[in-house]
Design a protein around this motif. Sequence first.
Motif, mmCIF file in Angstrom:
data_model
loop_
_atom_site.group_PDB
_atom_site.id
_atom_site.type_symbol
_atom_site.label_atom_id
_atom_site.label_comp_id
_atom_site.label_asym_id
_atom_site.label_seq_id
_atom_site.Cartn_x
_atom_site.Cartn_y
_atom_site.Cartn_z
ATOM 1 N N LEU A 56 0.832 -1.204 0.000
ATOM 2 C CA LEU A 56 0.000 0.000 0.000
ATOM 3 C C LEU A 56 0.867 1.254 0.000
ATOM 4 C CD1 LEU A 56 -2.845 1.197 0.080
ATOM 5 C CD2 LEU A 56 -2.758 1.048 2.577
ATOM 6 N N LEU A 59 2.303 1.579 -3.437
ATOM 7 C CA LEU A 59 1.244 1.976 -4.364
ATOM 8 C C LEU A 59 0.886 3.446 -4.192
ATOM 9 C CD1 LEU A 59 -0.600 0.874 -6.566
ATOM 10 C CD2 LEU A 59 -2.223 0.253 -4.799
ATOM 11 N N ASN A 60 0.814 3.912 -2.944
ATOM 12 C CA ASN A 60 0.528 5.333 -2.705
ATOM 13 C C ASN A 60 1.616 6.217 -3.298
ATOM 14 O OD1 ASN A 60 -1.966 5.162 -1.414
ATOM 15 N ND2 ASN A 60 -1.046 4.881 0.603
ATOM 16 N N GLN A 76 -5.793 3.394 -8.131
ATOM 17 C CA GLN A 76 -6.715 3.719 -7.037
ATOM 18 C C GLN A 76 -7.579 2.508 -6.683
ATOM 19 O OE1 GLN A 76 -8.507 7.216 -8.782
ATOM 20 N NE2 GLN A 76 -7.249 8.603 -7.544
ATOM 21 N N GLU A 78 -6.699 -0.610 -7.087
ATOM 22 C CA GLU A 78 -5.794 -1.539 -6.415
ATOM 23 C C GLU A 78 -5.560 -1.095 -4.965
ATOM 24 O OE1 GLU A 78 -1.325 -3.412 -6.971
ATOM 25 O OE2 GLU A 78 -2.210 -2.286 -8.623
ATOM 26 N N ARG A 79 -5.411 0.224 -4.766
ATOM 27 C CA ARG A 79 -5.223 0.754 -3.414
ATOM 28 C C ARG A 79 -6.447 0.463 -2.548
ATOM 29 N NH1 ARG A 79 -4.729 7.075 -2.612
ATOM 30 N NH2 ARG A 79 -6.855 6.847 -3.342
ATOM 31 N N ASN A 80 -7.619 0.674 -3.085
ATOM 32 C CA ASN A 80 -8.847 0.402 -2.327
ATOM 33 C C ASN A 80 -8.951 -1.078 -1.955
ATOM 34 O OD1 ASN A 80 -9.542 3.091 -2.483
ATOM 35 N ND2 ASN A 80 -10.932 2.823 -4.210
ATOM 36 N N LYS A 83 -6.512 -1.721 0.879
ATOM 37 C CA LYS A 83 -7.053 -1.187 2.139
ATOM 38 C C LYS A 83 -8.102 -2.127 2.720
ATOM 39 C CE LYS A 83 -6.388 3.795 1.543
ATOM 40 N NZ LYS A 83 -7.077 5.095 1.398
#
Length: 105
Positions: A56, A59-60, A76, A78-80, A83
């Motif tokens: 994460l 990715l950020n 985004q 993938e980030r969600n 999370k």
Amino acid sequence: MHFKVTLDDDEYNRKIGNMQKGINGLTFDKPVEQINRLKKEIEEVNSVLISNRKALIDLNNKLASTAPGQLKKDLQLERNSLKKSIQEDELALKNLNAEIGRAHV
């Protein structure tokens, strides 16, 4: 008048054997085994959680340096997903720790 109750040796040994079987069925190894299993599960979940948190962060960083467009939307999403996975792992850890607490009782 006195009464005497006797058991023959075979019956006595059988009854003692049955009591021992009952006692052996209630050994203290089972809670220890359960706790060890839960600790192993916690280690596995922690490992996945650490990996997901690192992913994460990476990715950020990637997302911050990406121009708007489809790639940014994909990142985004993938980030969600990461999370959500982290939240599920944290809940699993909480539940496993609670189960260990119940196993100690």
